[in-house]
Motif scaffolding. Structure first.
Motif, PDB file in Angstrom:
ATOM      1  N   GLY A 188      37.653  82.476  16.412  1.00  0.00           N
ATOM      2  CA  GLY A 188      36.693  82.638  15.324  1.00  0.00           C
ATOM      3  C   GLY A 188      37.411  83.012  14.048  1.00  0.00           C
ATOM      4  O   GLY A 188      38.596  83.359  14.055  1.00  0.00           O
ATOM      5  N   SER A 200      34.979  87.937  11.958  1.00  0.00           N
ATOM      6  CA  SER A 200      33.833  87.495  12.769  1.00  0.00           C
ATOM      7  C   SER A 200      33.441  88.505  13.843  1.00  0.00           C
ATOM      8  O   SER A 200      32.352  88.439  14.405  1.00  0.00           O
ATOM      9  CB  SER A 200      34.138  86.142  13.423  1.00  0.00           C
ATOM     10  N   ASP A 257      31.062  84.042  15.801  1.00  0.00           N
ATOM     11  CA  ASP A 257      30.826  83.849  14.373  1.00  0.00           C
ATOM     12  C   ASP A 257      29.797  84.863  13.894  1.00  0.00           C
ATOM     13  O   ASP A 257      28.712  84.976  14.486  1.00  0.00           O
ATOM     14  CB  ASP A 257      30.331  82.419  14.095  1.00  0.00           C
ATOM     15  N   ARG A 288      28.589  75.284  13.013  1.00  0.00           N
ATOM     16  CA  ARG A 288      29.568  76.286  12.583  1.00  0.00           C
ATOM     17  C   ARG A 288      30.896  76.108  13.319  1.00  0.00           C
ATOM     18  O   ARG A 288      31.973  76.225  12.715  1.00  0.00           O
ATOM     19  CB  ARG A 288      28.998  77.690  12.854  1.00  0.00           C
TER      20      ARG A 288
END
Length: 286
Positions: free
Chosen positions: A40, A44, A256, A277
């Protein structure tokens, strides 16, 4: 990884730093002998999650169980969030306020018990950090044998024998009597891994173990982690090395904005990301 036995179970885990909510409800089961990579963007919540697993950060709410035993459990934060939505004059508000006071008392007892058990728990959880965390004023060998002798009450000669065997496995036999200032960054990180392994943990946690290294030293550290993973050790690694995560992991977790956005086996996750994402993240790092 063929083991379905859950070693660590995380339920609705949240972590706040004052008003900043870093983890927003993590649910994750870690199985024995499983290798999990956590990926990530910076900020995050990856490192916060792994630090909560070792209680270097105390979770704000949720629960963590280890081998079936509850180590931490609290739902005070959820109750406080609910309280904010209620009319202060209402019976519901007064009832919930009273319940929160009771739950806070229970939380204190849980945390007090956890503090008593933390040393035993941490014996089972090896941790390797970004910045080595080795003792500069002790030789390589003494760095490794200190904890087994003091904490596990291991015989000095036995601790030394096992330390030398571990050093041989990571190509550091000739550095046993050196001091850390004479080691390269990669050698220091290999020493940090060996030092954690010398405690015979059930789980190894790695928090971005290559991020402080020069590029040419990264491979030597990742190769050692691969060796560890092949032994059947349960491994959780926060990493930005995507090729490594794809090669070594049974499962990859993409975090995330404080939540698990997507997870799956490496081939699925890297080759067929479902969330926008994750697609965006991978387009930038691959």
């Amino acid at each position: 990884m063929n083991n379905n036995e859950v070693l660590i179970s995380i339920k609705n885990l949240k972590k706040n730093f004052n008003k900043l909510e870093v983890l927003k409800g993590i649910d994750l089961d870690i199985h024995k002998s499983e290798v999990i990579s956590i990926i990530g963007a910076s900020g995050s919540g990856k490192s916060t999650l792994i630090r909560c697993l070792n209680f270097l950060e105390m979770p704000s709410s949720g629960s963590i169980t280890y081998d079936g035993k509850t180590m931490f459990a609290s739902n005070v934060k959820e109750m406080e969030d609910e309280l904010k939505t209620l009319d202060k004059e209402s019976k519901e508000y007064l009832d919930l306020s009273s319940k929160i006071k009771e739950e806070k008392k229970k939380d204190k007892i849980i945390k007090k018990n956890l503090n008593k058990e933390l040393n035993e728990y941490r014996k089972k959880i090896g941790m390797v950090f970004q910045h080595f965390n080795i003792f500069p004023n002790m030789s390589v060998l003494d760095n490794i044998t200190l904890s087994p002798i003091q904490t596990l009450k291991m015989d000095k000669e036995e601790a030394k024998k096992e330390a030398l065997e571990l050093l041989a496995k990571v190509g550091l036999s000739d550095k046993a009597n050196e001091f850390p200032k004479k080691l390269s960054g990669g050698q220091k990180q290999r020493l940090a891994i060996v030092r954690a392994l010398a405690m015979k943990p059930d789980v190894m946690l790695f928090d971005e173990p290559t991020s402080a290294l020069d590029p040419e030293m990264v491979k030597e550290v990742l190769d050692v982690i691969k060796q560890v993973a092949k032994t059947g050790m349960t491994v959780v690694i926060v990493t930005h090395e995507m090729a490594f995560a794809k090669e070594v992991s049974d499962r990859v977790i993409f975090i995330d904005n404080g939540v698990i956005e997507e997870e799956g086996n490496p081939n699925e996750l890297f080759n067929n990301p479902k969330s926008n994402r994750l697609q965006e993240f991978l387009s930038k790092v691959l």
